[in-house]
Design an enzyme around this catalytic site. Structure first.
Site, PDB file in Angstrom:
ATOM      1  N   ARG A 178      -1.992  56.495  11.167  1.00  0.00           N
ATOM      2  CA  ARG A 178      -2.315  55.823   9.908  1.00  0.00           C
ATOM      3  C   ARG A 178      -3.738  56.221   9.534  1.00  0.00           C
ATOM      4  O   ARG A 178      -4.562  56.521  10.387  1.00  0.00           O
ATOM      5  CB  ARG A 178      -2.229  54.306  10.051  1.00  0.00           C
ATOM      6  CG  ARG A 178      -0.855  53.768  10.462  1.00  0.00           C
ATOM      7  CD  ARG A 178      -0.905  52.261  10.628  1.00  0.00           C
ATOM      8  NE  ARG A 178       0.402  51.690  10.976  1.00  0.00           N
ATOM      9  CZ  ARG A 178       0.816  51.450  12.217  1.00  0.00           C
ATOM     10  NH1 ARG A 178       0.012  51.723  13.245  1.00  0.00           N
ATOM     11  NH2 ARG A 178       2.005  50.927  12.444  1.00  0.00           N
ATOM     12  N   ARG A 273       2.318  60.953   7.756  1.00  0.00           N
ATOM     13  CA  ARG A 273       2.903  60.202   8.880  1.00  0.00           C
ATOM     14  C   ARG A 273       4.425  60.182   8.754  1.00  0.00           C
ATOM     15  O   ARG A 273       5.143  60.335   9.742  1.00  0.00           O
ATOM     16  CB  ARG A 273       2.327  58.792   8.879  1.00  0.00           C
ATOM     17  CG  ARG A 273       2.815  57.846   9.957  1.00  0.00           C
ATOM     18  CD  ARG A 273       1.949  56.591   9.890  1.00  0.00           C
ATOM     19  NE  ARG A 273       2.589  55.411  10.442  1.00  0.00           N
ATOM     20  CZ  ARG A 273       2.506  55.042  11.712  1.00  0.00           C
ATOM     21  NH1 ARG A 273       1.846  55.776  12.583  1.00  0.00           N
ATOM     22  NH2 ARG A 273       3.088  53.927  12.129  1.00  0.00           N
ATOM     23  N   HIS A 296       5.412  51.231  15.971  1.00  0.00           N
ATOM     24  CA  HIS A 296       6.202  50.222  15.258  1.00  0.00           C
ATOM     25  C   HIS A 296       6.621  49.114  16.217  1.00  0.00           C
ATOM     26  O   HIS A 296       7.107  49.397  17.313  1.00  0.00           O
ATOM     27  CB  HIS A 296       7.470  50.851  14.653  1.00  0.00           C
ATOM     28  CG  HIS A 296       7.196  51.701  13.454  1.00  0.00           C
ATOM     29  ND1 HIS A 296       8.093  52.633  12.975  1.00  0.00           N
ATOM     30  CD2 HIS A 296       6.124  51.762  12.620  1.00  0.00           C
ATOM     31  CE1 HIS A 296       7.585  53.232  11.913  1.00  0.00           C
ATOM     32  NE2 HIS A 296       6.391  52.714  11.684  1.00  0.00           N
TER      33      HIS A 296
END
Length: 324
Positions: A178, A273, A296
């Site tokens: 990120r 990403r 995640h």
């Protein structure tokens, strides 16, 4: 209480109305903000979004004349009216995010006994469109990654900028970071011999990320020839002044190379990403491995990339198979 629909009147100057009264902030918002920041360790960006959701809801309650009755007096019809009115001000995804933040707000106060129920449980929301994440093809990524060297060769940028920008692109795509993770990366978090970085992601959760052979080589060169500081707490991605590069600066930097590669200008660092995840799955990587690499919390968040891969397979099939 009028049983008709409650109408939200947009303030003449929304920004002037945005600030919460001091007593509301102290009683209702500040304890929740402390919980988000210090216990849940949410990012400043997420805390800001939650605050915006609460401020918007507070303004609606005041202008609709129901704030003084208290949260426990809220009725389902009133909350439906709020959702309907909010659709005039926000897109569906933003509205879903706001309501999610408000559910968390009331869940926090319900546990502490300050409210008797969570009024947003069961409130119907408009359906979200199922949008597949945008990503670049491998050929497009090659063109994008070549941009800094092209500009250096034409003397359009200096050597520092070219190598720094190449490093940014390699880490966004090669490690699937990120943009906030990239700009927050310090030298102490990187093991160049092992080719991995310790990344602090959402919720302050840590994960180990392989950063790729090419990214390691680019990082070594930038560190050895251009880095102003390489102490463990020194930032990896810096400006020419030696200060940590901001996410906004990375976004603006990317625009230059998108234009050079003749790629859509609405692509963001996060789309690199997406490309990282999609290319891994296209090459046969295990879904749970990709989930771990991306950081995640839920597998369902990663599964959206399988839809992209299947769509790509169907496209190839349709073009290549004689019976398609």
């Amino acid at each position: 209480m009028d049983c008709g629909s409650l109408v939200y009147v947009e303030p003449a100057n929304p920004k002037a109305e945005a600030a919460l009264p001091a007593e509301v902030q102290a009683e209702w918002w500040q304890p929740f903000e402390n919980y988000l920041a210090h216990e849940r360790r949410y990012s400043a960006y997420t805390v800001r979004n939650y605050r915006q959701a609460f401020e918007d809801f507070y303004r609606w309650l005041v202008l609709a004349g129901v704030w003084e009755r208290g949260f426990d007096a809220l009725q389902m019809r009133e909350l439906r009216d709020f959702v309907i009115e909010a659709q005039r001000r926000f897109g569906r995804r933003t509205l879903h995010n706001h309501v999610s933040g408000l559910r968390s707000f009331f869940k926090f106060w319900l546990r502490r006994g300050k409210v008797q129920r969570n009024p947003f449980l069961g409130v119907p929301l408009p359906k979200l469109e199922k949008r597949l994440p945008k990503f670049l093809t491998e050929e497009q990524m090659v063109r994008l990654l070549a941009g800094p060297q092209q500009l250096l060769a034409s003397e359009s940028i200096d050597a520092f900028t070219a190598h720094r920008d190449r490093l940014v692109l390699e880490l966004l795509y090669g490690a699937g970071l990120r943009v906030s993770e990239l700009t927050g990366l310090n030298y102490g978090a990187i093991d160049l011999e092992a080719g991995v970085a310790r990344i602090v992601g959402k919720g302050r959760k840590e994960r180990l990320c392989p950063i790729g052979r090419v990214a390691v080589a680019v990082l070594r060169k930038f560190r050895d020839e251009f880095a102003p500081a390489t102490a463990p707490d020194a930032p990896v991605i810096v400006t020419q002044r030696g200060t940590r590069m901001s996410p906004r600066e990375v976004q603006l930097m990317l625009k230059r190379y998108l234009a050079l590669a003749e790629l859509p200008m609405d692509l963001t660092p996060h789309k690199l990403r997406h490309s990282y995840a999609t290319h891994l799955l296209n090459a046969g990587a295990d879904l749970r491995l990709v989930q771990e690499l991306l950081g995640h919390a839920q597998l369902a968040t990663t599964q959206v990339y399988t839809h992209v891969s299947v769509a790509r397979l169907k496209e190839i099939y349709a073009k290549a198979h004689p019976r398609a």
